[in-house]
Design a protein around this motif. Structure first.
Motif, PDB file in Angstrom:
ATOM      1  N   MET B   1       0.839  -1.212   0.000  1.00 15.68           N
ATOM      2  CA  MET B   1       0.000   0.000   0.000  1.00 15.68           C
ATOM      3  C   MET B   1       0.871   1.259   0.000  1.00 15.68           C
ATOM      4  O   MET B   1       2.081   1.179   0.123  1.00 15.68           O
ATOM      5  N   VAL B   2       0.241   2.375  -0.177  1.00 18.11           N
ATOM      6  CA  VAL B   2       1.011   3.604  -0.322  1.00 18.11           C
ATOM      7  C   VAL B   2       1.829   3.857   0.937  1.00 18.11           C
ATOM      8  O   VAL B   2       1.319   3.882   2.035  1.00 18.11           O
ATOM      9  N   ARG B   3       3.113   3.998   0.719  1.00 16.92           N
ATOM     10  CA  ARG B   3       4.005   4.181   1.861  1.00 16.92           C
ATOM     11  C   ARG B   3       3.914   5.627   2.336  1.00 16.92           C
ATOM     12  O   ARG B   3       3.978   6.546   1.515  1.00 16.92           O
ATOM     13  N   ASP B   4       3.785   5.773   3.628  1.00 15.65           N
ATOM     14  CA  ASP B   4       3.739   7.127   4.155  1.00 15.65           C
ATOM     15  C   ASP B   4       5.118   7.567   4.590  1.00 15.65           C
ATOM     16  O   ASP B   4       5.506   7.409   5.729  1.00 15.65           O
ATOM     17  N   VAL B   5       5.859   8.072   3.651  1.00 17.76           N
ATOM     18  CA  VAL B   5       7.197   8.537   3.944  1.00 17.76           C
ATOM     19  C   VAL B   5       7.128  10.044   4.022  1.00 17.76           C
ATOM     20  O   VAL B   5       6.714  10.705   3.081  1.00 17.76           O
ATOM     21  N   SER B   6       7.523  10.605   5.162  1.00 20.45           N
ATOM     22  CA  SER B   6       7.401  12.052   5.257  1.00 20.45           C
ATOM     23  C   SER B   6       8.619  12.737   4.652  1.00 20.45           C
ATOM     24  O   SER B   6       8.586  13.897   4.312  1.00 20.45           O
ATOM     25  N   PHE B   7       9.712  11.976   4.465  1.00 24.47           N
ATOM     26  CA  PHE B   7      10.906  12.556   3.856  1.00 24.47           C
ATOM     27  C   PHE B   7      10.593  13.013   2.433  1.00 24.47           C
ATOM     28  O   PHE B   7      10.098  12.241   1.621  1.00 24.47           O
ATOM     29  N   GLY B   8      10.851  14.289   2.149  1.00 23.26           N
ATOM     30  CA  GLY B   8      10.607  14.768   0.800  1.00 23.26           C
ATOM     31  C   GLY B   8       9.207  15.285   0.577  1.00 23.26           C
ATOM     32  O   GLY B   8       8.864  15.728  -0.502  1.00 23.26           O
ATOM     33  N   GLN B   9       8.369  15.248   1.602  1.00 21.13           N
ATOM     34  CA  GLN B   9       6.990  15.701   1.463  1.00 21.13           C
ATOM     35  C   GLN B   9       6.910  17.209   1.693  1.00 21.13           C
ATOM     36  O   GLN B   9       7.770  17.782   2.361  1.00 21.13           O
ATOM     37  N   TYR B  10       5.870  17.841   1.146  1.00 20.80           N
ATOM     38  CA  TYR B  10       5.702  19.276   1.339  1.00 20.80           C
ATOM     39  C   TYR B  10       4.502  19.540   2.234  1.00 20.80           C
ATOM     40  O   TYR B  10       3.446  18.951   2.052  1.00 20.80           O
ATOM     41  N   PHE B  11       4.695  20.384   3.253  1.00 19.51           N
ATOM     42  CA  PHE B  11       3.586  20.769   4.130  1.00 19.51           C
ATOM     43  C   PHE B  11       3.291  22.244   3.897  1.00 19.51           C
ATOM     44  O   PHE B  11       4.091  23.092   4.287  1.00 19.51           O
ATOM     45  N   PRO B  12       2.134  22.534   3.268  1.00 23.20           N
ATOM     46  CA  PRO B  12       1.834  23.943   3.000  1.00 23.20           C
ATOM     47  C   PRO B  12       1.759  24.713   4.322  1.00 23.20           C
ATOM     48  O   PRO B  12       1.324  24.169   5.328  1.00 23.20           O
ATOM     49  N   GLY B  13       2.186  25.944   4.308  1.00 24.97           N
ATOM     50  CA  GLY B  13       2.128  26.737   5.534  1.00 24.97           C
ATOM     51  C   GLY B  13       2.484  28.180   5.240  1.00 24.97           C
ATOM     52  O   GLY B  13       2.674  28.557   4.085  1.00 24.97           O
ATOM     53  N   ASN B  14       2.583  28.951   6.296  1.00 23.30           N
ATOM     54  CA  ASN B  14       2.817  30.382   6.098  1.00 23.30           C
ATOM     55  C   ASN B  14       3.888  30.911   7.043  1.00 23.30           C
ATOM     56  O   ASN B  14       3.900  32.076   7.404  1.00 23.30           O
ATOM     57  N   SER B  15       4.796  30.031   7.454  1.00 25.68           N
ATOM     58  CA  SER B  15       5.817  30.444   8.413  1.00 25.68           C
ATOM     59  C   SER B  15       6.878  31.295   7.711  1.00 25.68           C
ATOM     60  O   SER B  15       6.885  31.424   6.496  1.00 25.68           O
ATOM     61  N   LEU B  16       7.760  31.850   8.526  1.00 27.28           N
ATOM     62  CA  LEU B  16       8.851  32.665   8.005  1.00 27.28           C
ATOM     63  C   LEU B  16       9.655  31.852   6.984  1.00 27.28           C
ATOM     64  O   LEU B  16      10.019  32.336   5.913  1.00 27.28           O
ATOM     65  N   ILE B  17       9.923  30.601   7.304  1.00 26.50           N
ATOM     66  CA  ILE B  17      10.731  29.749   6.418  1.00 26.50           C
ATOM     67  C   ILE B  17       9.962  29.482   5.121  1.00 26.50           C
ATOM     68  O   ILE B  17      10.535  29.503   4.036  1.00 26.50           O
ATOM     69  N   HIS B  18       8.652  29.239   5.246  1.00 26.53           N
ATOM     70  CA  HIS B  18       7.847  29.023   4.041  1.00 26.53           C
ATOM     71  C   HIS B  18       7.939  30.221   3.106  1.00 26.53           C
ATOM     72  O   HIS B  18       7.963  30.069   1.896  1.00 26.53           O
ATOM     73  N   ARG B  19       7.958  31.405   3.710  1.00 22.03           N
ATOM     74  CA  ARG B  19       7.866  32.608   2.887  1.00 22.03           C
ATOM     75  C   ARG B  19       9.203  33.078   2.323  1.00 22.03           C
ATOM     76  O   ARG B  19       9.235  34.017   1.539  1.00 22.03           O
TER      77      ARG B  19
END
Lengths: 289, 270, 281
Positions: B1-19
């Protein structure tokens, strides 16, 4: 008579022990007899795909048992492959699994894994191709040269050729046009009649299920919602509607006619049945002869 | 089944780093990787670790996702640290047969572990906070001077972003084909290396066939949506360097300075 | 001239096969589509309906005959992109239409290609996602959506180009019943509320019933066309060509065969119950 296939408190949880844990099948118990034609319905995510994949040991249940002819299929985990020859599984869009140079070799993949050789193997391949209506002159062409419908037949033949006692088909008619659907479905019915083995058909098409199934398994939110004779299930049109399953138009029409006080039978499944019901009403009144 | 690997995933957000401008992020990341491997003592390493921690906190992404990305590489970390443990020079403090542990080895093991952890956490921070499109966009722009020598910058960036888009789809598909072949009695779990390699044919052939069919359909769909190469294209998400990017550059400059100072004045640990 | 005018179009795929005569996939089709219409094209696989769809936005050019979109000849290469801005095409497999890893970035792909101003793209993307009811999913990854959701994002991707007409080539063939309902209600909404011209290629007759006009194709030719009422009352013709008819129409047709007097063939559950009520009165 003892059941051919028995499910005891079958459950499956994806990603057990992780934050993404998700129950796909919970506590399903039922039994299926030899020679039955069973329909399986339920909307996407109801657990029906996971359920059928447990029946041939592709997925190991997290709880409960799958019992085939009195024996738990996971009793000897090393021999789980043998179960897959006895319980054949045709996945959705099976044409995407074709890989050999010729159609013949591809259909032979399953039975030769099972251990068939030589003449016996040839016979199994040809018989399976005949069941799916695949012309024998196509057997020596590349599977990638076939038309969409022919590819589908070749892929189904690849599973039938293993001569399984139970054949599971997951949406075998998906993406086909009405004519293709009709032909394939009647071939499956013929196969069932001639071989006399058990067929489990997963489908979104309630019209198809209504035409072919003896009994229906209804799955909803990972649980067994109902398991009963086709007519009895379809008579519960309102309940099915509430869980997002729509019974055929003709069934709904006749149900409403019944509600208006007309004397028509419960759980009408086909236009033929509806026609004779309406005709007998008209005859009673002497409107037609 | 679909592996849930968080490495390499994108988490939408609005933090200083995101911007932050993705180009700034990419440059800072590259500089930081170099710096991590130029640390010679604990103090210098401490500076880089502190910088990593600062970025993680500023990214406002739940720390458990960072832990999950570490879990994936735990074996690599253990393996390299054990190797380093036995490769030290100097007087052994423990010895058995050809294996010996020295203080030098222990220091090496600890430092290499911290370095790898910093590396993984900072690259996770980059991918968690930057969408693949932004990332390829940044690469495209940073490499745009190469266009002068007829290097196909846009095409390569487009290829990368399509590849990133279709990795999960192809993974799912591989899984489906494997299940289907297993249902036909394919044996993929036993036998020697050659037998196992041969067992992959029934999976790889359909996968390639389907990938080519997909490629054709994707090309059609892109054409239907008026795609005609990179010229005249605009982007919805415009990127421009702002004050916060300058701040980020100053921060990384300070880290570089700090590491150099520590390296010079405190000497080499290993 | 109609908004989209198809004039005597013939087309065959260049398959040079020995012994087999080259068969035209589209074999002399003439059809006009007016602004704001909802036209359904039905027929078997291989009847030429998908080939015809690709002629509407200059993805394919006729071997003979002409296709005009808003007065422009699709064979005029310099007009190809103008035509694709006017007529958007949505394909069958939703997975293979989404090119970016984030929903909103995918929807932006079309306007980005057209060189639209960034601020304007943002507005168009948000509006397109709202029109298909996928705005809440704008930051999701496409591969985590259901089939129906993916197909709605694909529709939004076309809407962001702001075409006058949207052509869909069997958009529901790979979807489950819920996905089909989502996509259809989106199309009806676009047609009714935004006066979008919709051309729906399908083999599901229950989808065709919803259109203003139904065109039935067979072997590259138009077999019959008209309002759903007109088309589906020709039960015999459709049955001969092994096309589906609504069960209600089939029942009515068989009752007529027994001499029962029915003036209008019912297509929906509601109409059929009413008809039967009158007959049994």
């Amino acid at each position: 008579m003892s059941a051919l296939l028995e499910l005891k408190n079958l459950s499956f949880v994806y990603g057990q022990g992780t934050p993404f844990e998700k129950k796909a099948v919970s506590d399903v118990s039922l039994s299926v007899n030899k020679g039955e034609f069973i329909g399986i319905i339920g909307h996407t995510g109801s657990g029906k795909s996971t359920l059928v994949q447990m029946l041939n040991g592709l997925i190991k249940p997290t709880e409960g048992q799958v019992i085939l002819e009195g024996e738990d299929i996971w009793k000897k985990p090393k021999e789980i492959r043998k179960v897959r020859f006895r319980v054949g599984m045709v996945f959705q869009y099976p044409e995407y699994q074709l890989f050999e140079e010729t159609v013949r070799k591809d259909i032979a993949f399953g039975p030769s894994n099972k251990g068939l050789k030589g003449e016996e193997l040839d016979k199994a391949v040809e018989r399976a191709a005949a069941f799916t209506g695949l012309k024998s002159d196509l057997l020596d062409s590349s599977p990638f040269e076939l038309s969409g419908g022919e590819k589908r037949r070749a892929a189904i033949a690849g599973v039938i050729a293993m001569d399984p006692e139970i054949l599971i088909l997951d949406e075998p008619t998906a993406g086909l046009d009405p004519m293709g659907r009709e032909i394939l479905l009647s071939q499956i019915v013929n196969y069932h009649k001639e071989r006399g083995n058990t067929v489990l058909l997963v489908s979104h098409s309630m019209e198809d299920i209504a035409r072919v199934a003896d009994r229906i398994i209804v799955m909803n939110q990972s649980r067994l919602f109902a398991f009963d004779e086709t007519k009895k299930i379809f008579a519960r049109g309102d309940e099915l509607g509430q869980i997002g399953l729509q019974v055929p138009q003709i069934t709904r029409i006749m149900q409403r006619l019944r509600g208006m006080g007309y004397d028509v039978p419960d759980g009408v499944l086909t236009v033929d049945e509806a026609f004779s019901a309406v005709c007998s009403l008209l005859k009673k009144e002497g409107r037609i002869w | 089944m679909v592996r849930d690997v968080s490495f390499g995933q994108y988490f939408p957000g609005n933090s200083l780093i995101h911007r932050l401008d993705p180009r700034a992020k990419l440059l800072i990341f590259i500089a930081f990787i170099v710096i991590i491997f130029c640390t010679f003592n604990y103090a210098a390493l401490g500076v880089t670790a502190a910088f990593t921690a600062l970025f993680l906190i500023l990214s406002r992404i739940p720390i458990k996702f960072y832990f999950k990305s570490l879990k994936v590489i735990i074996f690599i970390v253990l393996f390299t640290s054990v190797i380093n443990l036995f490769y030290g020079v100097g007087d052994p403090i423990w010895q058995w047969w050809v294996f010996k542990i020295t203080w030098d080895g222990i220091h090496r093991a600890v430092m290499v572990t911290i370095r790898i952890i910093c590396l993984i956490l900072s690259s996770s921070c980059l991918t968690f906070t930057t969408s693949p499109t932004e990332l390829t966009d940044a690469i495209e722009r940073l490499m745009s001077p190469l266009r002068a020598i007829r290097f196909p910058v846009h095409e390569i960036a487009m290829m990368m972003s399509l590849a990133l888009r279709f990795v999960p789809t192809l993974m799912e598909e591989t899984d489906k084909i494997m299940q289907a072949q297993k249902a036909r009695g394919a044996d993929m779990e036993s036998g020697n290396v050659i037998k196992r390699a041969r067992a992959l044919v029934p999976v790889l052939v359909p996968l390639f066939v389907s990938a080519f069919r997909r490629a054709y359909e994707i090309a059609t769909a892109m054409e239907c949506r008026c795609y005609r190469g990179g010229s005249g294209r605009t982007r919805m998400k415009t990127i421009h360097m702002g004050r916060r990017d300058v701040l980020a550059f100053i921060a990384i400059a300070l880290v570089i300075g700090g590491v150099i100072v520590c390296n010079i004045f405190l000497g080499k640990t290993v | 001239m109609a908004f989209i005018s198809i004039e005597n179009v013939e087309f065959s795929y260049d398959e040079v096969e020995e012994g087999k005569p080259v068969r035209n996939a589209v074999d002399g089709v003439t059809l006009g589509i007016e602004r704001g219409e909802f036209v359904a094209v039905i027929g078997h696989n291989g009847c030429g309906k998908s080939t015809l769809a690709k002629h509407l936005n200059a993805m394919l050019l006729p071997d003979s005959g002409k296709v005009y979109v808003d007065g422009d000849d699709t064979a005029d290469e310099s007009k190809a992109f103008k035509i694709r801005e006017t007529v958007g095409l949505v394909l069958q497999n939703p997975d293979n239409q989404l090119v970016a890893s984030i929903v909103e970035e995918d929807v932006a792909f079309g306007p980005e290609n057209l060189g639209v101003d960034p601020a304007e793209i943002r507005v168009r993307v948000d509006e397109a996602l709202k029109a298909v009811g996928m705005y809440e999913y704008r930051t999701h990854a496409p591969h985590k959506l259901s089939g129906g959701q993916k197909q709605r994002v694909a529709i939004a991707g076309i809407l962001a180009i702001q075409p006058d007409c949207i052509v869909l080539d069997e958009p529901t063939a790979m979807l489950d019943p819920n996905g089909r309902r989502e996509v259809l209600s989106t199309l009806i909404k676009l047609n009714r509320e935004r006066k979008m011209t919709v051309v729906l290629i399908t083999h599901y007759m229950d989808e065709a019933v919803l259109a203003d006009r139904v065109v039935v194709m067979d072997s590259g030719k138009i077999l019959t066309q008209g309002t759903p009422d007109e088309v589906f009352s020709q039960v015999e013709l459709l049955k001969i060509h092994r096309l589906d008819v609504p069960q209600s129409a089939e029942l009515a047709n068989r009752l007529i065969g027994c001499g029962v007097d029915i003036d209008r063939i019912p297509l929906t559950e509601e109409d059929c119950v009413k008809m039967l009520g009158e007959v049994l009165e």
